[in-house]
Design a protein around this motif. Structure first.
Motif, mmCIF file in Angstrom:
data_model
loop_
_atom_site.group_PDB
_atom_site.id
_atom_site.type_symbol
_atom_site.label_atom_id
_atom_site.label_comp_id
_atom_site.label_asym_id
_atom_site.label_seq_id
_atom_site.Cartn_x
_atom_site.Cartn_y
_atom_site.Cartn_z
ATOM 1 N N THR A 58 29.144 44.831 30.324
ATOM 2 C CA THR A 58 30.345 45.514 30.811
ATOM 3 C C THR A 58 31.093 44.603 31.771
ATOM 4 O OG1 THR A 58 28.989 46.508 32.542
ATOM 5 C CG2 THR A 58 29.427 47.865 30.605
ATOM 6 N N LYS A 59 32.392 44.696 31.732
ATOM 7 C CA LYS A 59 33.211 43.914 32.659
ATOM 8 C C LYS A 59 33.247 44.644 34.002
ATOM 9 C CE LYS A 59 36.101 41.704 29.193
ATOM 10 N NZ LYS A 59 35.834 40.280 29.257
ATOM 11 N N THR A 60 33.267 43.879 35.093
ATOM 12 C CA THR A 60 33.289 44.502 36.417
ATOM 13 C C THR A 60 34.568 44.115 37.146
ATOM 14 O OG1 THR A 60 32.205 42.610 37.464
ATOM 15 C CG2 THR A 60 30.768 44.344 36.574
ATOM 16 N N LYS A 61 34.736 44.684 38.335
ATOM 17 C CA LYS A 61 35.943 44.415 39.132
ATOM 18 C C LYS A 61 35.932 43.005 39.743
ATOM 19 C CE LYS A 61 33.792 45.907 43.393
ATOM 20 N NZ LYS A 61 33.961 46.155 44.787
ATOM 21 N N TRP A 62 34.759 42.383 39.777
ATOM 22 C CA TRP A 62 34.661 41.117 40.496
ATOM 23 C C TRP A 62 35.567 40.045 39.905
ATOM 24 C CZ3 TRP A 62 32.800 41.615 45.012
ATOM 25 C CH2 TRP A 62 31.860 42.620 45.254
ATOM 26 N N GLY A 63 36.443 39.502 40.723
ATOM 27 C CA GLY A 63 37.261 38.373 40.329
ATOM 28 C C GLY A 63 38.280 38.663 39.241
ATOM 29 N N ALA A 64 38.580 39.944 39.020
ATOM 30 C CA ALA A 64 39.449 40.316 37.898
ATOM 31 C C ALA A 64 40.821 39.633 37.969
ATOM 32 C CB ALA A 64 39.606 41.827 37.831
ATOM 33 N N ASN A 65 41.290 39.324 39.183
ATOM 34 C CA ASN A 65 42.632 38.733 39.303
ATOM 35 C C ASN A 65 42.620 37.215 39.428
ATOM 36 O OD1 ASN A 65 43.707 41.364 39.340
ATOM 37 N ND2 ASN A 65 43.207 41.515 41.533
ATOM 38 N N GLU A 66 41.461 36.604 39.278
ATOM 39 C CA GLU A 66 41.412 35.170 39.523
ATOM 40 C C GLU A 66 41.671 34.356 38.271
ATOM 41 O OE1 GLU A 66 39.176 33.525 42.580
ATOM 42 O OE2 GLU A 66 37.914 35.311 42.757
ATOM 43 N N GLU A 67 42.204 33.183 38.501
ATOM 44 C CA GLU A 67 42.436 32.262 37.396
ATOM 45 C C GLU A 67 41.125 31.538 37.096
ATOM 46 O OE1 GLU A 67 45.356 28.505 36.446
ATOM 47 O OE2 GLU A 67 45.910 29.888 38.072
ATOM 48 N N LEU A 68 40.693 31.606 35.853
ATOM 49 C CA LEU A 68 39.405 31.013 35.488
ATOM 50 C C LEU A 68 39.502 29.490 35.390
ATOM 51 C CD1 LEU A 68 38.227 33.410 32.608
ATOM 52 C CD2 LEU A 68 37.755 33.564 35.067
ATOM 53 N N THR A 69 38.435 28.830 35.758
ATOM 54 C CA THR A 69 38.314 27.396 35.490
ATOM 55 C C THR A 69 38.009 27.239 33.998
ATOM 56 O OG1 THR A 69 37.511 26.982 37.723
ATOM 57 C CG2 THR A 69 36.976 25.321 36.057
ATOM 58 N N PRO A 70 38.718 26.357 33.298
ATOM 59 C CA PRO A 70 38.502 26.232 31.859
ATOM 60 C C PRO A 70 37.036 25.947 31.499
ATOM 61 C CG PRO A 70 40.423 24.962 32.524
ATOM 62 C CD PRO A 70 39.759 25.449 33.795
ATOM 63 N N PHE A 71 36.618 26.464 30.358
ATOM 64 C CA PHE A 71 35.257 26.289 29.856
ATOM 65 C C PHE A 71 34.818 24.823 29.896
ATOM 66 C CE2 PHE A 71 32.158 25.657 26.447
ATOM 67 C CZ PHE A 71 31.259 26.669 26.681
ATOM 68 N N LYS A 72 35.727 23.952 29.518
ATOM 69 C CA LYS A 72 35.416 22.525 29.461
ATOM 70 C C LYS A 72 34.979 21.988 30.832
ATOM 71 C CE LYS A 72 38.079 18.390 28.742
ATOM 72 N NZ LYS A 72 38.514 18.425 30.139
#
Ligand code: MTE
Ligand code: MO
Length: 321
Positions: A58-72
């Motif tokens: 399940t997805k949680t509220k944590w970090g929902a608004n943050e820009e992800l660091t690319p997988f690479k």
């Protein structure tokens, strides 16, 4: 401000936990390096699709608004000294680590010690996706969509006794697999070891991760299970765990043993307490390049102060760094 006697520090000088490992290890690795350059470059998995999918989280509220660091960047800029000292080494040497079968030994002040198969350990525990910031003591950081569960949910299975004041964890020790453990010149006294106070270990933010970006953990990120303690410097987040001990007294930790004046037991992210050789006031948020460094302010407890500040009420964090 960077602090160094007799001259300026370059950005590259600061990315340097490996300072303690590399100078001597580099020379030892020289022969292997020369040979390696004659072989074709390994094809490195570069997208989430290259790894088995995890489902049912399940997805949680944590970090929902943050820009992800690319997988690479998350999977090719790693510190995992068992797999080499440079940031790209763990991805390149990832196949050396064998993660099946995997089991974890549980010892010490617990009602249910024993050796648990990885599959049994995680059975019945609901998986969550949590987007957390990871901030390395070297002053770079990432934002990673982890998949895992609160560490407390497995620790409780073992029924800790009241004597258990600390939790110690150990990484796999397998020199025949792991090139970093074969080096005669490494400063780390393998296996890599880490520890938390029991209240830190039981805190709902403390995550045991088994995946990221919807996939099982790539080996370079600490497969099959690694700790994530988001308010502490990255080195507390021990990878590829094979042992969990419940102890009455504070355990040794790898980086504290190597350089106690630089790396403390607590290792809370703290912009007010500088590393003796560089500032901790800012960090490079990856991806970060020569022309767009992407430097941001470091936050107290990496931004998780509302959740974890109370754990350290009344403690002098300059002394207990
Ligand atoms: N066993 C083990 N765990 C480890 C390390 C290591 O060298 N060996 N490096 C630590 C450091 S210094 C950091 S910053 C993080 C990096 O995690 P990542 O590569 O998944 O981003 O792992 C930590 N866990
Ligand atoms: Mo780190």
């Amino acid at each position: 401000m960077l602090i160094k006697a007799g001259g300026k520090l370059k950005e590259s000088d600061v990315t340097d936990e490996k300072l303690y490992l590399s100078r001597r290890q580099f020379m030892a690795g020289g022969a292997a390096l020369a040979l390696g350059s004659l072989l074709p470059a390994p094809s490195l998995a570069a997208s989430p699709e290259d790894y088995p999918a995890l489902t049912g989280y399940t997805k949680t509220k944590w970090g929902a608004n943050e820009e992800l660091t690319p997988f690479k960047d998350v999977t090719r800029y790693n510190n995992f000294y068992e797999l080499g000292v440079d940031k790209g080494d763990p991805a390149e040497n990832a196949d050396a680590l064998k993660v099946k079968p995997w089991s974890v030994k549980v010892e010490g002040e617990v009602g249910k010690p024993g050796e648990y198969a990885f599959e049994d350990l995680i059975k019945g525990i609901p998986l969550e996706e949590r987007i957390y910031r990871l901030r390395c003591v070297e002053a770079w950081s990432m934002v990673i969509p982890w998949i895992g569960f609160p560490l407390s949910s497995i620790l409780k299975k073992f029924e800790p006794l009241s004597k258990a004041k600390y939790v110690r964890m150990e990484t796999i020790h397998a020199p025949e697999q792991l090139p970093g453990q074969r080096s005669r010149f490494s400063s780390i006294d393998w296996p890599y070891e880490e520890g938390l106070r029991i209240d830190e270990a039981m805190h709902p933010l403390t995550l045991m991760a088994i995946g990221l970006y919807g996939r099982t953990l790539p080996n370079q990120n600490g497969a099959p299970l690694r700790l994530v303690v988001p308010w502490k410097y990255g080195f507390k987040s021990i990878k590829s765990i094979v042992k969990i001990q419940f102890l009455e007294s504070q355990p040794k930790t790898s980086w504290n043993s190597i350089a106690p004046q630089e790396y403390g037991f607590y290792a809370n992210v703290n912009p007010k307490v500088d590393h003796p050789r560089w500032s901790q006031k800012t960090e490079r948020r990856l991806p970060s390049g020569l022309f767009s460094v992407n430097r941001i302010d470091t936050q107290m407890f990496n931004g998780y102060g509302d959740e974890v500040g109370h754990l350290y009420a009344g403690m002098d964090l300059k002394r207990f760094y």
